[in-house]
Design a protein around this motif. Structure first.
Motif, short mmCIF file in Angstrom:
data_model
loop_
_atom_site.label_atom_id
_atom_site.label_comp_id
_atom_site.label_asym_id
_atom_site.label_seq_id
_atom_site.Cartn_x
_atom_site.Cartn_y
_atom_site.Cartn_z
N GLU A 196 0.82 -1.20 0.00
CA GLU A 196 0.00 0.00 0.00
C GLU A 196 0.86 1.26 0.00
O GLU A 196 0.38 2.33 -0.31
CB GLU A 196 -0.92 0.04 1.23
CG GLU A 196 -1.89 -1.11 1.31
CD GLU A 196 -1.25 -2.37 1.86
OE1 GLU A 196 -1.62 -3.45 1.39
OE2 GLU A 196 -0.38 -2.28 2.71
N SER A 197 2.14 1.12 0.36
CA SER A 197 2.96 2.31 0.51
C SER A 197 3.50 2.83 -0.83
O SER A 197 3.99 3.94 -0.89
CB SER A 197 4.12 2.05 1.47
OG SER A 197 5.02 1.13 0.92
N VAL A 234 14.73 -5.44 -3.36
CA VAL A 234 15.79 -4.47 -3.02
C VAL A 234 15.30 -3.05 -3.29
O VAL A 234 15.45 -2.16 -2.44
CB VAL A 234 17.09 -4.78 -3.81
CG1 VAL A 234 18.12 -3.68 -3.60
CG2 VAL A 234 17.65 -6.12 -3.41
N SER A 235 14.69 -2.84 -4.45
CA SER A 235 14.20 -1.50 -4.80
C SER A 235 13.06 -1.05 -3.92
O SER A 235 12.87 0.13 -3.69
CB SER A 235 13.75 -1.49 -6.27
OG SER A 235 14.83 -1.78 -7.12
N LEU A 236 12.31 -2.02 -3.40
CA LEU A 236 11.15 -1.73 -2.56
C LEU A 236 11.52 -0.83 -1.37
O LEU A 236 10.81 0.13 -1.06
CB LEU A 236 10.56 -3.05 -2.06
CG LEU A 236 9.12 -3.09 -1.62
CD1 LEU A 236 8.20 -2.57 -2.70
CD2 LEU A 236 8.74 -4.51 -1.26
N GLY A 237 12.65 -1.10 -0.75
CA GLY A 237 13.08 -0.29 0.40
C GLY A 237 13.36 1.15 0.02
O GLY A 237 13.09 2.07 0.79
N TYR A 238 13.89 1.37 -1.17
CA TYR A 238 14.19 2.72 -1.64
C TYR A 238 12.94 3.47 -2.11
O TYR A 238 12.94 4.70 -2.16
CB TYR A 238 15.19 2.68 -2.80
CG TYR A 238 16.55 2.15 -2.42
CD1 TYR A 238 17.43 2.93 -1.67
CD2 TYR A 238 16.95 0.88 -2.81
CE1 TYR A 238 18.68 2.45 -1.33
CE2 TYR A 238 18.20 0.40 -2.47
CZ TYR A 238 19.06 1.18 -1.72
OH TYR A 238 20.30 0.72 -1.38
N SER A 264 17.42 10.75 -10.90
CA SER A 264 18.33 10.24 -9.88
C SER A 264 18.09 11.00 -8.57
O SER A 264 17.53 12.08 -8.55
CB SER A 264 19.80 10.35 -10.33
OG SER A 264 20.24 11.68 -10.30
N PHE A 265 18.50 10.35 -7.46
CA PHE A 265 18.22 10.92 -6.15
C PHE A 265 19.24 10.42 -5.15
O PHE A 265 20.02 9.51 -5.41
CB PHE A 265 16.80 10.52 -5.69
CG PHE A 265 16.62 9.03 -5.44
CD1 PHE A 265 16.66 8.53 -4.16
CD2 PHE A 265 16.44 8.15 -6.49
CE1 PHE A 265 16.48 7.17 -3.91
CE2 PHE A 265 16.27 6.80 -6.28
CZ PHE A 265 16.29 6.30 -4.98
N SER A 266 19.25 11.03 -3.97
CA SER A 266 20.09 10.57 -2.87
C SER A 266 19.24 10.45 -1.62
O SER A 266 18.16 11.04 -1.53
CB SER A 266 21.28 11.52 -2.63
OG SER A 266 20.81 12.82 -2.34
N LEU A 267 19.71 9.65 -0.69
CA LEU A 267 18.97 9.41 0.57
C LEU A 267 19.70 10.03 1.73
O LEU A 267 20.88 10.22 1.71
CB LEU A 267 18.82 7.91 0.82
CG LEU A 267 18.02 7.14 -0.22
CD1 LEU A 267 18.06 5.66 0.07
CD2 LEU A 267 16.59 7.63 -0.27
#
Length: 109
Positions: A3-4, A69-73, A106-109
């Motif tokens: 849902e997120s 893996v991508s889900l967390g980002y 592109s992005f950073s965390l």
């Protein structure tokens, strides 16, 4: 967690249009990989194979796959489609991103 991550109505309509022109069973894979000018970049691929642990989002004829893996980002993100003066493209509104490049890929965390 499914849902997120959401797909906007505009994005679902555009993805559905694209998939309609592909071979039956084709899905859109959205993933995150290292690189880009801000550290991570979004990747969009047409794919016919679904992994057992993929998140599958279905909306209005659109089928989107996201690997674990991508889900967390991407948690909390909305996949949108924008059509403005610069051009038409998919855009990910990611609340986790602390910075992004001008083109929004592109992005950073």
């Amino acid at each position: 967690m499914s849902e997120s991550i959401t797909v906007s109505e505009r994005a679902a309509r555009r993805i559905g249009d694209i998939l309609h022109r592909e071979q039956p069973g084709t899905m859109l894979r959205v993933s995150v990989e290292g690189g880009g000018c801000s550290g991570f970049q979004y990747k969009f691929d047409m794919e016919r194979a679904q992994a057992a642990d993929d998140l599958v989002i279905r909306r209005d004829g659109a089928v989107v796959l996201i690997d674990q893996v991508s889900l967390g980002y991407l948690a909390g993100s909305e996949i949108d489609f924008v059509d403005d003066l610069i051009g038409a493209s998919f855009k990910i509104n990611n609340p986790q991103a602390t910075a992004s490049c001008g083109c929004g890929t592109s992005f950073s965390l």
